[in-house]
Design an enzyme around this catalytic site. Sequence first.
Site, PDB file in Angstrom:
ATOM      1  N   GLU A 452       0.838  -1.208   0.000  1.00  0.00           N
ATOM      2  CA  GLU A 452       0.000   0.000   0.000  1.00  0.00           C
ATOM      3  C   GLU A 452       0.869   1.252   0.000  1.00  0.00           C
ATOM      4  OE1 GLU A 452      -0.570  -2.712   1.751  1.00  0.00           O
ATOM      5  OE2 GLU A 452      -2.448  -3.359   0.822  1.00  0.00           O
ATOM      6  N   HIS A 521     -11.710  -6.209   7.523  1.00  0.00           N
ATOM      7  CA  HIS A 521     -12.405  -5.786   6.304  1.00  0.00           C
ATOM      8  C   HIS A 521     -13.522  -4.795   6.586  1.00  0.00           C
ATOM      9  CE1 HIS A 521     -10.637  -9.777   5.579  1.00  0.00           C
ATOM     10  NE2 HIS A 521     -10.267  -9.196   4.458  1.00  0.00           N
TER      11      HIS A 521
END
Length: 717
Positions: A452, A521
């Site tokens: 990321e 999530h």
Amino acid sequence: MTTVPAPRGSRPQQPKNATTGASRAPDPRFDWRRIAYHALVSRALDDVEEATNRNRSTVPRDHVVLYQFSARGHDVPQVILGSLLDHPRDAASAYYRSRPLLLSLGLSIEDALASPLGRSGGFSDGRDIGVVCNLPNRDGPIVLPMSGDVGSQYTPCAGWAQAIGYHRDVLRDERWSGAIAVVLGGEGSVATNGFWSALTIATTLSLPMLFYIEDNGLGISVPGEMQTPGGDIARNLQSFGNLFVRDGDGTDPGQAAALLAECVGHVRAGNGPALVRLTVPRLCSHSGPDNQRGYRTDAEIARDLERDPLPRLRAHLVPAVLSHEEWAALEADAARDVDIGLRAARARPAPDPSIVARWVYADDSGDTPEALGGLSRAERAALGGTETAAADGEMIRFADAVRRTLRRELAVNPKCLVFGEDVGRKGGVHLVTEGLQKQFGAARVFDTSLSEEGIIGRAVGMAISGLMPVAEIQFRKYADPATEQLNNCGTLRWRTANQFAAPIVVRMPGGFGKDVGDPWHSLSDEVRFAHAYGWQVAIPSNAADAVGLLRAAMRSPNPTIFFEHRSLLMTSDGSARYPGDDYVVPFGKARVLRDGSDITLVTWSALVHRCLEAATRFGDRVEVIDLRTIAPWDRACVLGSVEKTGRCLIVHEDALTAGFGAEVAATVAQHAFWMLDAPVERLAVDDIPMPYHPILLDAVLPTVERIAERIETLLRA
Ligand SMILES: Cc1ncc(C[n+]2csc(CCOP(=O)(O)OP(=O)(O)O)c2C)c(N)n1
């Protein structure tokens, strides 16, 4: 090649693949006079700063560099490297000892001194420490805006390197042919995530990127053996795939020039990335405040002084290229020019405190020059947009709305790129980008390595090159490893005093799933981005707003976090009529979804739908406001509503403590206090991570029932 003693913490100075020695004659392809001048100027600048700092008690306070770092010892090979960056689209991603390189790329002596003295102008207009540098050379090599975090310089450089190919091959701009990106870092920096992320990007994509590692054997005090086994990153990377590696003695000008020319030549010829490690002595403390005493003996300091590359440069050039008199004249020129520059820098005014708040966000009024980065004002204006939604659009789901908007923007804006993990071939784990790679090709819609930091850092480098990157973070939680790049992106315009900007769009799904949650999530935590400087944060509750806000983000001069709630992507809650191909929703404009007389519900994202359902139980007493964006947020709309209703309940999914609701509540309490008939209240998740089992999930989330109960209680107050 001469044998030189090794400083503590570094390997012997006889690199295996160093092919040249000090005895070789100066390479006539180099402008040695210029190199010598810049090295001498750099040394004279360090002399001035260090002398002033030593005499702090006797010199005026505003002549002192408050946070000083020296390049002494790193200077000679750096200016040699700088002399090889001669392509107008080359970029260097610099480090805090990179001033010699900047001088060779055109930094004026006055700016070189004004920045550390905190005077107006320079790198940051007094906003940042003077070694955190940049150079917005519009017609020459630029220096990407540096950040203070070690390792953060790497991935934006990879972004620039990737952008070179995009400009050349996709946009067919030949001016980018043969350009390269060069990143500078110390041996300590090779232990950072950023280094490895950029190395992966550059080698897997065969980018025109050179890693230049200045190995002085010490971090601040930590020896190089702690950063990579044996203390030699070049040796350890010898078998790394698709990487051309060279290793040598940076104090030997002949050898340094040969190795740097070889590596730059390799990269410029399109043969892929290269890494060169040059050993250099650190002829100074780490920084002004460091006295070296705890970790370096006098003998070690003296040994390093013997390795000073400046006398070696002189020996290399005199008399082969310059006579004794010419060298002396260069020294005199450098001293004179630094003296003139110092006077001019000291004569500059201090920065103006009345504008310190400027440029956290773009000033798009046209009064200020455009920053380097992102689409130009003219390009954004040409893309247009309308705030009027098309009538009779068909119903679409949230995910389809995002895809359709990306498709449209990719079609009308050739500078737009879409990327992230699994975004290309698969079309994203949420299938939001499905089909886009097929339609627009892998240069414009592509998969990235699993980093990321790499995704966001690369986007920043691309944006500075003038592109419009839309990066996907697979789930909100996985933005954590990119925190440094996200924060630095947000402050970039402010800390370069509007010289640079990186308006990127970061899409990230998050929040609870349809029937399921978990701590990984289902995180929302949108408040972090509202708290991060310089970011816009869009958090839409339905497909129509998603279209308008995503388009607004992609035409904005500011970076934007675009939050896609998982429970809205494919459900009827998130669905809405398609508002049209040019629809934009301006940031900071809330929407009143339901009028009411006795209480205002302020909410956003998925909980909008629960609030609407709860509100129906109270006739026309509950007003429901969907904020749509939390940075900026529509204070006027909320305050106007509360003035009418006298009550306010804020409902959100993020944790209660210091959630964005706290900001709304404080604002209402301050500005609408005299209108309130009840305390301002918040209903949110009670500072508990999102649980997995649906029963647990239901226990923590604000449900319709709980929202209704709270409304009921407040209405009775
Ligand atoms: C992410 C981060 N961690 C720690 C620091 C503090 N710090 C500044 S410089 C430095 C050492 C870097 O060493 P190296 O890369 O070898 O460069 P050198 O100073 O030797 O030129 C450290 C730990 C920082 N700026 N950023």
